[in-house]
Design a protein around this motif. Sequence first.
Motif, short mmCIF file in Angstrom:
data_model
loop_
_atom_site.label_atom_id
_atom_site.label_comp_id
_atom_site.label_asym_id
_atom_site.label_seq_id
_atom_site.Cartn_x
_atom_site.Cartn_y
_atom_site.Cartn_z
N ASN A 65 12.16 9.76 11.07
CA ASN A 65 12.84 8.55 10.60
C ASN A 65 14.29 8.83 10.27
OD1 ASN A 65 10.53 6.85 10.72
ND2 ASN A 65 9.83 7.69 8.75
N ILE A 66 15.16 7.90 10.59
CA ILE A 66 16.57 8.01 10.23
C ILE A 66 16.70 7.72 8.74
CG2 ILE A 66 18.86 7.00 10.58
CD1 ILE A 66 18.07 6.45 13.46
N SER A 67 17.49 8.50 8.06
CA SER A 67 17.67 8.35 6.62
C SER A 67 18.16 6.94 6.28
CB SER A 67 18.68 9.39 6.13
OG SER A 67 19.10 9.11 4.81
N ASP A 68 17.71 6.46 5.10
CA ASP A 68 18.13 5.13 4.64
C ASP A 68 19.64 5.03 4.45
OD1 ASP A 68 15.49 4.37 4.65
OD2 ASP A 68 15.19 4.73 2.51
N MET A 69 20.28 6.17 4.25
CA MET A 69 21.72 6.17 4.04
C MET A 69 22.49 6.08 5.35
SD MET A 69 21.91 9.14 1.11
CE MET A 69 23.69 8.97 0.95
N LYS A 70 21.79 6.19 6.46
CA LYS A 70 22.44 6.18 7.76
C LYS A 70 22.28 4.80 8.41
CE LYS A 70 23.58 10.61 7.96
NZ LYS A 70 24.96 11.10 8.16
N PRO A 71 23.26 4.41 9.25
CA PRO A 71 23.15 3.11 9.93
C PRO A 71 22.11 3.14 11.04
CG PRO A 71 25.12 4.28 10.65
CD PRO A 71 24.53 5.08 9.52
N ASP A 72 21.73 1.96 11.53
CA ASP A 72 20.76 1.83 12.61
C ASP A 72 21.31 2.45 13.89
OD1 ASP A 72 19.14 0.55 10.87
OD2 ASP A 72 19.40 -1.45 11.72
N ALA A 73 20.38 2.96 14.71
CA ALA A 73 20.76 3.60 15.97
C ALA A 73 20.52 2.65 17.13
CB ALA A 73 19.96 4.88 16.18
N ALA A 74 21.50 2.62 18.05
CA ALA A 74 21.37 1.80 19.25
C ALA A 74 21.24 2.65 20.51
CB ALA A 74 22.58 0.88 19.39
N ARG A 75 21.83 3.85 20.48
CA ARG A 75 21.82 4.69 21.68
C ARG A 75 22.06 6.14 21.28
NH1 ARG A 75 22.98 3.76 27.23
NH2 ARG A 75 23.93 5.54 28.27
N LEU A 76 21.29 7.06 21.86
CA LEU A 76 21.49 8.49 21.60
C LEU A 76 22.62 9.02 22.47
CD1 LEU A 76 17.79 9.74 21.43
CD2 LEU A 76 19.25 8.94 19.57
N VAL A 77 23.40 9.94 21.90
CA VAL A 77 24.58 10.46 22.60
C VAL A 77 24.48 11.96 22.85
CG1 VAL A 77 27.09 10.74 22.52
CG2 VAL A 77 26.05 8.65 21.64
N TYR A 78 24.18 12.74 21.82
CA TYR A 78 24.34 14.20 21.91
C TYR A 78 23.33 14.85 20.98
CZ TYR A 78 27.46 18.23 22.95
OH TYR A 78 28.01 19.40 23.43
N ASP A 79 22.83 16.03 21.33
CA ASP A 79 21.90 16.74 20.45
C ASP A 79 22.11 18.24 20.52
OD1 ASP A 79 20.10 17.86 22.62
OD2 ASP A 79 19.78 15.71 22.97
#
Length: 520
Positions: free
Chosen positions: A28-42
């Motif tokens: 899960n993405i942290s509550d402090m982070k904005p919503d994700a629309a697209r993955l870019v880099y890992d």
Amino acid sequence: MELVKKNIHMDRIKGQAATQITLEDDVNISDMKPDAARLVYDKGSIALEEIKVSEDHVSVRGKLQFMIMYLTEGENPVPACMEGSLPFDEQIYMEGAQAGDSVNVKWMLEDLTVGLINSRKLSVQALITLKLCAEVVYDEETTVDLYHEEPVEYRRKPLRIAQMTVKKRDIFRIKEELELPQNFPNIFQILWQSIELGSVEFKPLEGRISVQGEVGVFFLYEGEGEEQAVRPYQTTLSFNGSVECAGCGEGMAEDIGYLLTQKEVEVRPDFDGEQRVFAIELVMDMDISLYQEERLEILSGVYGVVKEVEAVSRPARFKSIVGRTAAKYKVADRMKISPSEVPMVQLLHSEAQVQVESEEIVENGLHIQGTLNVQGLYLGSDDKIPYSSVKGAIPFSYVLELPNVHKDCICRVQAEAEQLMVAMLDSSELDVKAVIVCRAVVFEQRVENVVTDILVSDLDMNKLNELPGIVIYIAKEGDSLWDVGKRYYVPISQIKETNDMSSEEIRPGDKLLIVKGMSS
């Protein structure tokens, strides 16, 4: 008679094992982070936390650490970053392992796949290879000479050995402050960071080890101001220093493994109080083995001429360095972006890691095969997808020249990438060039018989009387003066004098005059 003995401090491989681990979980993405629309880099790496050794088993506990860049939802998507980890606890079978053994574990992240489930959840999959090596440090007592009063013949065998002088783990700290150029805006927040070691060189000196190398640094940050523009900043840091090391000396052979294990970055104000400085603190773990190469002569045989003398021996293991070498190999290829990705406008950052897949000993060399895994971050042509990435793997195959290497040798190989140059050819293709630096240390472990005691008794007169008083001996294949002298209880020096020989060399068919009883 008295044996002169010497202790040789050495190490040897006790056992090896390897395993692959598959990790998979939803994050899960942290509550402090904005919503994700697209993955870019890992990016991913392995942190080993605990290694426990029990009978025939090694337990390895650690975690996969990952960083993921994604684009936020909305009309004006911006990059955001999230970090996380997946734990693992693996028990690996290693025959002969015992509690208290020292086990070195090397990891390789074979694959990392990240998927977007929804705006608040990601799927993470990874394939990890662990290679384990158990080593023991020990003293081998060997006999190097013989004190005697009565006539006796003995011989010594020359050996090249690698005596261990230092075996320890240590750390090397790298601290740097990077101030932004004047035309860059002040730092509001860091969106993404990449800090990777380049090639590192070590040199043993008196009481210390010299360390020098390079670190590649990349930051994608949000600038201060109303526009809060996203800016990339990239540079290369050179570092040098030393690690104190008791027992270290110039000319010693080193076998040093290293890995960047801690990375801390803090934004600090400059002299004028503006947020324009990246303060970087890194910790590099070092697994240090140092060897002193020596020539040693061990007592290999003895016989009596007035007494029956018998050597008691046992097998002993000795380690030697067959060779050390380093070479650079150029690779080049082109990478295309996926048809589903947006066209490139500007390449912002690129990085590469070397993955060695196989090491095979061939005639006079070591054949190394692997891939150079390259990843690039770029600015896209679509305002709704401003950032994207491209990945590629460049295979390589290279033979490190190593004279005298053979199939029973033990090879330690390290490979890194340097001088990476990635350039845009057009909006869909990149030109990639790099240099792969390969370093290898090759060891040989051999078994030799070591004399542990000398048994002396009276001559068997019946056996001695059965031997002829004088004989012409015709040398056979594989004969030596030692073999002939031992057979007739005659000193080698006497055989040489009787036959007017200047050396101990004999060939098949040579005739030797042997006269018994002169020494008695």
